[in-house]
Structure formats: structure tokens, C-alpha cells
Design an enzyme around this catalytic site. Structure first.
Site, PDB file in Angstrom:
ATOM      1  N   THR A  42       0.875  -1.233  -0.043  1.00 13.99           N
ATOM      2  CA  THR A  42      -0.003   0.092  -0.121  1.00 13.99           C
ATOM      3  C   THR A  42       0.831   1.263  -0.006  1.00 13.99           C
ATOM      4  O   THR A  42       1.705   1.383   0.799  1.00 13.99           O
ATOM      5  CB  THR A  42      -0.884   0.078   1.369  1.00 13.99           C
ATOM      6  N   GLU A  43       0.653   2.250  -0.844  1.00 13.25           N
ATOM      7  CA  GLU A  43       1.489   3.511  -1.101  1.00 13.25           C
ATOM      8  C   GLU A  43       2.983   3.235  -1.273  1.00 13.25           C
ATOM      9  O   GLU A  43       3.687   3.899  -0.729  1.00 13.25           O
ATOM     10  CB  GLU A  43       0.913   4.290   0.112  1.00 13.25           C
TER      11      GLU A  43
END
Lengths: 429, 457
Positions: free
Chosen positions: B145-146
Site C-alpha cells: 500500500t502506497e
């Protein structure tokens, strides 16, 4: 540059935000080099100024020039002028009528109308308000004759006629400062006489200053003033006298939610009450306080009683001076649900005291505040939701408290004063 | 052998509806269906469908010289199924070309890497299974994530069986090094790292339509020339960006689709780069050095850290309250609760609570349903309060839990005991029976003998 400034009230004798704002602004302006202010009020009370009263008689109107006895460096720049407080009142409405009618005939006519040459002011909002306003303008004209200045600055409609008279006599540019309009005060039920004075003042002014974009829009839309003629200058707040790190001065386990202000339609007390009811239904350890008084007070008490929440909802009556700060000190949350608030300094004072605030979007101050919860005044559900969240989610109130305190302390009158000074410079070379 | 790795992130969170405190304990539907559906359909029409089509055509045209990589979150897949199944089909069509790689990530686009290895692992496993199901591929490379990455995360990922990971080529970890090589994790050198070239990526993702930018307008030829001017030895250029760059962040009328159409040809004309996917790049290139990342990095903001999600007290309170539930969730089998658990973990909710951009909220205001972080926090906490009630109803409190577990153990013990005893009884009965049979037999033979004896007598 010298400014002839007309106000209506001045601390400590104030009944609302206008006096506070005038005081803060002039104090801020006193820090600007080359800027001198002659501050005129209808009446000085003499309780603190006595030793320094200096009387300047001129023509038929006796005028007192008062140097304030406040021990602050900025006062030196302020000359405080008032009309003699021992003046003899005019006797009848006819006299008042003559007085105002003569106004159109020339400035000298004013003076002759009063046989004694004296004019009485109470300086308070009362039933003879209109005559006082016009009498004030007479003195204003006289002052304008006697003193040298470059620009005139009039605060709110009470002083617009004075500002207009001074402009008429001197030919100097006039700036009017709109702290509120009658649309705010009356909730749309505008007094035609007040409206007329406001409209005339705005029309006569070379420039108008509004305390928020909300007020600026009212001035443009409801008074027909060209947008180029109105500038928004936000108010600020005096640095807090009381140091507060956010710890609450109470041993109660309960949370306290506070409304503080006049209990009038403009301030939206009923929305606070309705939201309180919704919160009380869901949580136990909370109390609501409505501090202040006003024409809706009785209705609010009755409503609270009928909702059966008086055991959790308290009325304190009018609070003044230090009691206000004490109240903040006892509060976990401050709410300003105003229906129409041109600016609203009190949430800033709450924030300085380390109290997180919920304010209505219908307030000028909401235009500049980031660290506050903003709701529509009529949205009771959302208000209740925000109150609940502030009391139940600690990181929310902590964040808003610390960031808000910083934010409020950064709103300096010096900045507002500079902004006003820049407006002056457009009219004075 | 020089490669461009073109990677696009596809994600849509389930945004929450306005959830008031009155509803806590009364209503357990949390999502703003109207908003989610309209955003998804808008993005599908403006970005996913037309961009997939362009990429499909490019693959047909360039064959094996053009490859792209995607990661699609579980919540995006769910929304495709709910609101725009045609998008899912068009991705499947791309998958079928064989030139498209799908990466692994956490199913709910979560911050589980910051919670516990077990939770992190289970979410990745779930996602990989879904990718296999939809696209018939087993992801070999992971994206968090990210692009959140640290040495420790890298090691966990390697232990789960992934060969590589992609992350940000953050200046503060690279120093003088170039992102245009393959690197490895210092704790686990067998885990390869592809680092985003943020300058070249952002030229497309952020600056493409910026009229104030000195290189505006950006053409495929101009961009390809920059690539050809890179140092002769640099081998890999990692261009990582949100897929929504095409048609949504940069609208179609900026010419972004034309740029995409001409980009591969221009690259091949001007340079010796071809397009490759992460798992092939890992096979074909040798890592040049290890990269040490003791503290997590991400692809967000100037700081490239994780403070956009876990940078203030509100975010931390929400995060901690959410993950306090994790041990209880482990006992839950209710599908609705598990789905909400997944959706509530989406990093987006925490992003909306960030106070970092009170002044310049531009990129972050994108599809953000809240006016300010305070509103975001209040709404999330109300929802989380209700969710907590449900979880606790489903799994009683810790003390009760232990008692129940103890009783459970006791019951199991007793049951096994009973079973053992039953077996014993059976055995004994059997023995008994056999014994009796024997006896009978003996008796009868005895009687026979006796009879015989009698006869004999």
C-alpha cells in the site's frame, strides 16, 4: 497621517463586540509609525480618566479632550475626546426634530439650535438613540473644524452620521467600518431608520471596511455598494491575559459544553438547546451551560424544562469580566451557533483559553479558522454529532485544542491594523 | 538490455457515508453507495476503459516489446463487480495477452504492514488468491500500500515466497545512487527491489498538463529523448503511477492518451529500451547493491514517509482502536463483519484525517468526501464505534473469552477422554465376548469330551 476616528463605546464600558474590536484595532494601529489617532466617543465615564481630563472649549460646544489614564505605551498616541458629560439635555422631541431638520441647512445651524450650547450624551443604547446619534454628529462637525486630520474612520452605523458630518465640514475622505449590519441584528426584520442611516453612511463613504466576506456580501447585496468600494479586514483577538495550558479547572467527572453570548435570535440559542437534548439522550456524563441573558432567555428556560433536561442544562445569567474567563476555564467545549455573526471574537477567546470550539458556518470568523468544527446553525444533528465526537474521541479535542490555541494566538490586531492602514493610503498621499 | 517497467496502481476505496452518532448501535451499513458508484463509473468511463483499450492495441502492435504491470486492490475488484463488470472483463482481456503482470498487495489497500506480520500475511494471501482467480496468474512480486517499504517489511515479504518488491526511489535512502538499477534488501539479499524513478514518473503523472512547467507540452518524442540521454550503464527505468493519471488526473483533452499511444514507438525509435515486467526484470538483471531502509518509506509527499496516514493523534487513535479488534476478528466467521473489517482498514480513511495539507490540499482533496480532517475523523470514529459493538457482540470480551476457551478445552479433553474410554470399553467388551466364546467353546468341547468319555466309559 492623522485619523479622526469615531467610536461608540470604549473599554471598560462596553456592551458588545464593537468596543472590543475598536480597542483592539486602535491598539494595533498605535504600533504603526506615522499614524496618529484622534478617538472620539459620545461619552466618557470619568471613572478611570478623571485625573487626566483636559477641557477644550470651542465656540458654543464645550468639548472635553480626555487622555486615557490607562498605563499602556500605545495610549500616548491616542487622544480621547468626548463631549462634556454635564451637558443639559434637550427637552422635547420637537427640539430633536428641529435639530435634525436644520442639519440640511448648514453646519452652523446645528449649534444655534441648542440655546445653552450643550448637548447630552448617555453613550448607551436606549430609546433616545436616534437623537443621540445626531447630536453626536453635531459635535463631530465641530471637532472636525477644530482638529487637523487626514482621514475619517467611523465604526458602525451609530457613528456614520458623525463621520458624514465630519466629512462634510472638512472635505476629508471617510472610511466606514462595518462590524455588523441591521440584517445581522434583526434577523432580516430590518428597522427602516437604522437601514437608512447605514445606507447613507455607506453611500457617503469613500471606502467601506467589512469584518468578513459574509458582511462584505451583505454590504454589497443589501446596501447597493460597489464591490470595489468594500474591503474585508478580519478582526483579531487581544493576547490572552490568562495563561492556560488546557487543563480544566474542575474536579467533576462530567464534561461541560458552553454557550456564551446574548440569548437572542441572532446567536441561535435554541439550536444549542436542541442539540444538547440529543446529546443528553445518548450520554450521561455531560452538562450544558447557557451563559448570558437576552430577550429569548425565558423561552429557552421554558423549552429546556419542557424537554425535561434541566438537570443537565444550566443558565448562569449575564457574565462579565473575569467570569467569562472562569467560564471558559470550566468548559470542555465552546459552541457558537450564531444564525448571523458578522465576525465573532468570542470563539477566539475560548480558543486562547484552550477550549475547542464548534462554530456556525454563518459566522465571519469561520472564514479564517481552520482548527474548529464548522456546522450550519440549523443543522442540529450535525451539531450534536460534533459535540458527541469532541467529548468522546480524545484525540479530536486534543488536536483542536492545541492547534486552535496556536491559531487564535496568531491572529494579531497588528495585522488587521496594517491592512486598514493600507486602505487609508489609497486616499491619503 | 535496457528495460522500462511501466506499473499502474488501480485502487478505489469504499468511502463512508455520513454516519451520525445517533446511529451507533442502531445501523450497521457504512458506505456511501451513491458516491462510490458514481465515482467508479466516472473513472471507468474516463480512465480504466479507454486506457485499457489503448494498452491492448499497443500490445497487439508491439508484441513482446511492450508489457505493462498492474496492481488492483481487492476493494477495486469488488467495486468493478458491483458497479462496472465491463472493467473487470477488459482487465481480463489484457491478462490474456500474456504481456501484463499483476502484482500482489494487501487485499484491502491497508496499513497492515504496520500492524503485525500475521495480519499482513493473511491479507496478501487473500489478494494473491483473488488475482489467481480473476487473471490466472500467481503474483511473484509484491507492492505494498502506497509503496510503503522498510527492511523488515522486505524480509517478511521474502519469507512469504515473493521474489521482488517495488517501492519508491526516495532520495534520502538512495543518496547519490541512481534508481535506474536493480537493488536488493540488506536483510534478505535474495529479495530484489525495483525503485521508482520519481522524476520521470511525476513528469507524466503530475506535470504533464502543467502550463507553468518548462517542458510543457510534453511529447512522446521529447520524453523518449530524455530516456536515450540517460547514462549508458543505467539499465532499468521504473515508471510507477496511479492508473487514474490517464484520463482522470490528466484529462483526455490534455493529450495524455495520445502520449500513451505514441510512447512505446517513440521509445523504441530513440533508445534501446524495451518494456518489461518486474518478475522478468528480476530474472534478467543483476542487482548492483543493497538498499538499507530502517524506517518505512512511501511514495507520498516530499518527505516520502508514512506521516500522511499515521502522522497525527487522530490518525493514531483511529488506527489503534481499529487494530485493537484484530485478536477478536481472528475468531469471527461472519462474512459481513469480515468484509467491513477489510473496507475499514483502507489507508484512504486515515489519509482523509491528515492535517498536513491544511494549506495545500490539492492532490489530497482528490475524491476526498470530507471538508476537513476533523470531519473525516469524526465520521470514521462513529462508524468504528458501531463496528466495535458488533465485533464485541460476536466475540465476547477477553475475560469471558478465556473462560470460554478454558471450558472449550475442558470439553475437548473430556470428549477425548470419553472417546478413549469408549474405545477401551469396546475393547473390553470385545475381550469379554471373545472370552465368553472361548468359555462356551471350552464348555461345549468339555461336554463333548464328557459325552465322549461317557461313550468311552
Amino acid at each position: 497621517m492623522k485619523v479622526l476616528m469615531f467610536g461608540w463605546e470604549f473599554p471598560p464600558h462596553i456592551s458588545g463586540g464593537l468596543g472590543t474590536a475598536c480597542y483592539g484595532l486602535t491598539k494595533g494601529m498605535s504600533k504603526i509609525d506615522n499614524l496618529e489617532i484622534l478617538f472620539v466617543v459620545p461619552k466618557a465615564y470619568g471613572d478611570e480618566e478623571k485625573q487626566t481630563i483636559e477641557l477644550i472649549g470651542a465656540g458654543n460646544i464645550p468639548i472635553k479632550v480626555t487622555k486615557l489614564g490607562i498605563n499602556a505605551p500605545w495610549v500616548k498616541k491616542l487622544e480621547y475626546i468626548e463631549a462634556n458629560a454635564t451637558l443639559i439635555p434637550y427637552a422635547t422631541p420637537e427640539e430633536y426634530f428641529k435639530l435634525t431638520r436644520e442639519k440640511t441647512e448648514g453646519r452652523h445651524q446645528f449649534i444655534h439650535q441648542d440655546e445653552e450650547g450643550y448637548i447630552q450624551f448617555s453613550g448607551k443604547y436606549g430609546k433616545d438613540l436616534f437623537s443621540e446619534i445626531y447630536n453626536y454628529s453635531i459635535v463631530a462637525a465641530k471637532i472636525a473644524e477644530q482638529y487637523d486630520f487626514d482621514i475619517i474612520h467611523a465604526h458602525d452605523w451609530l457613528t456614520y452620521p458623525a463621520g458624514m458630518a465630519a466629512k462634510y465640514v472638512s472635505g476629508k475622505p471617510l472610511v466606514v467600518h462595518v462590524h455588523a449590519t441591521d440584517f445581522d441584528r434583526s434577523g432580516g426584520n430590518v428597522n427602516p431608520d437604522v437601514y437608512r442611516i447605514e445606507r447613507e453612511g455607506l453611500a457617503a463613504a469613500d471606502h467601506a471596511i467589512a469584518v468578513s466576506n459574509l458582511t462584505r456580501n451583505t454590504v454589497i447585496n443589501n446596501y447597493g455598494v460597489h464591490p470595489d468600494k468594500v474591503t474585508t479586514v478580519y478582526n483579531a483577538v487581544e493576547p490572552s491575559k490568562v495563561k492556560n495550558n488546557g487543563t480544566r479547572d474542575s474536579n467533576m467527572d462530567e464534561k461541560v459544553v458552553t454557550f456564551l453570548g446574548r440569548i437572542t435570535m441572532q446567536k441561535g440559542p435554541e439550536f444549542f438547546l436542541e442539540a444538547a437534548k440529543k446529546v443528553i439522550n445518548r450520554m450521561d456524563n455531560v452538562r450544558f451551560v447557557m451563559a448570558g441573558n437576552g430577550d429569548m432567555m425565558q423561552r429557552m428556560v421554558e423549552r429546556a424544562a419542557s424537554m425535561n433536561i434541566m438537570h443537565k442544562f444550566h443558565f448562569t445569567g449575564f457574565l462579565k469580566g473575569d467570569d467569562v474567563f472562569k467560564m471558559f476555564h470550566h468548559s470542555d467545549l465552546y459552541i457558537m451557533p450564531s444564525v448571523s455573526e458578522p465576525f465573532g471574537i468570542s470563539p477566539l477567546e475560548a480558543m486562547q483559553s484552550g477550549v475547542p470550539v464548534i462554530i456556525s458556518k454563518q459566522s465571519g470568523v469561520s472564514e479564517i479558522l481552520k482548527h474548529a468544527i464548522k456546522i450550519d446553525f440549523w443543522d442540529i444533528d450535525k451539531m450534536a454529532n460534533a459535540i458527541y465526537a469532541m467529548l468522546n474521541y480524545p484525540s479530536l479535542s486534543d488536536t483542536i485544542r492545541t492547534k486552535g490555541q496556536k491559531e487564535a494566538n496568531n491572529l494579531r490586531w497588528e495585522e488587521s491594523a496594517k491592512h486598514v492602514y493600507n486602505i487609508y493610503k489609497q486616499f491619503v498621499n | 538490455m535496457k528495460h522500462i517497467c511501466l506499473y499502474f496502481q488501480v485502487h478505489q476505496p469504499f468511502r463512508l457515508r455520513n454516519y451520525s452518532f445517533f446511529e451507533i448501535g442502531n445501523d450497521s451499513y457504512y458506505y456511501n453507495d451513491f458516491l462510490n458508484e458514481s465515482i467508479l463509473q466516472k473513472v471507468a468511463k474516463k480512465c480504466y476503459l479507454p486506457a485499457n483499450e489503448v494498452i491492448y492495441d499497443l500490445i497487439k502492435k508491439h508484441g513482446n516489446k511492450f508489457k505493462v504491470t498492474f496492481s488492483i486492490t481487492g476493494s477495486a475488484l469488488d467495486q468493478f463487480e458491483l458497479y462496472a463488470p465491463e472493467v473487470l472483463e477488459s482487465f481480463q482481456k489484457l491478462a490474456a495477452t500474456g504481456n501484463v503482470e499483476f502484482l500482489a498487495e494487501t487485499n484491502g489497500h491497508t496499513l497492515a504492514s504496520q500492524v503485525s506480520p500475521e495480519l499482513f500475511k493473511s491479507q496478501i494471501k487473500e489478494h494473491s488468491e483473488r488475482i489467481k482467480e480473476y487473471f490466472n496468474q500467481e503474483p511473484k512480486v509484491f507492492r505494498n500500500t502506497e509503496l510503503i517499504y522498510s527492511d523488515e517489511i522486505g524480509r517478511e515479504i521474502y519469507n512469504m515466497g515473493y521474489k521482488g518488491m517495488i517501492t519508491e526511489g526516495a532520495k534520502h535512502i538512495l543518496g547519490w545512487k541512481s534508481p535506474n538499477y536493480l537493488y536488493y534488501n540488506t536483510l534478505e539479499p535474495r529479495l530484489k527491489l525495483l525503485l521508482k524513478n520519481y522524476k520521470l514518473s511525476d513528469d507524466i503523472a503530475f506535470r504533464f498538463s502543467d502550463h507553468g512547467w518548462e517542458h510543457h507540452p510534453l511529447t512522446a518524442d521529447k520524453y523518449a529523448n530524455w530516456l536515450s540521454n540517460l547514462d549508458e550503464k543505467e539499465e532499468i527505468v521504473n515508471l510507477f503511477m496511479d492508473y487514474e493519471t490517464f484520463g482522470e488526473h490528466q484529462w483526455a483533452d490534455t493529450g495524455i492518451f495520445n502520449f500513451l499511444k505514441e510512447f512505446p514507438q517513440a521509445v523504441m525509435n530513440h533508445s534501446d529500451f524495451t518494456f518489461e515486467t518486474p518478475s522478468n526484470i528480476i530474472e534478467k538483471h543483476q542487482p548492483v547493491a543493497g538498499i538499507s531502509v530502517p524506517y518505512p518509506i512511501s511514495w507520498a509527499d516530499e518527505e516520502r514517509d508514512i506521516t500522511a496516514w499515521l502522522g497525527n493523534d487522530m490518525q493514531n487513535e483511529a488506527f489503534n482502536k481499529l487494530y485493537e479488534l484484530a485478536p477478536k476478528i481472528a475468531h469471527i466467521t461472519d462474512d459481513d463483519i469480515l468484509q467491513d473489517w477489510d473496507y475499514l482498514q483502507a489507508s484512504d480513511h486515515f489519509y482523509y484525517m491528515s492535517t498536513k495539507w491544511f494549506s495545500d490540499g490539492e492532490v489530497h482533496a482528490y475524491f476526498n468526501p470530507y471538508v476537513d480532517p476533523y470531519e473525516a475523523f469524526i465520521n470514521y470514529m462513529n462508524v468504528l464505534s458501531d463496528f466495535t459493538i458488533r465485533v464485541k457482540q460476536n466475540v465476547p470480551d477477553n475475560t469471558d473469552n478465556k473462560q470460554i476457551e478454558a471450558l472449550n478445552d475442558l470439553m475437548i479433553k473430556k470428549e477425548t477422554e470419553i472417546n478413549e474410554l469408549k474405545v477401551k470399553i469396546k475393547k473390553l467388551q470385545e475381550q469379554n465376548r471373545k472370552l465368553k466364546e472361548k468359555e462356551n467353546l471350552m464348555n461345549s468341547s468339555n461336554s463333548k469330551n464328557n459325552a465322549g468319555n461317557k461313550v468311552l466309559n
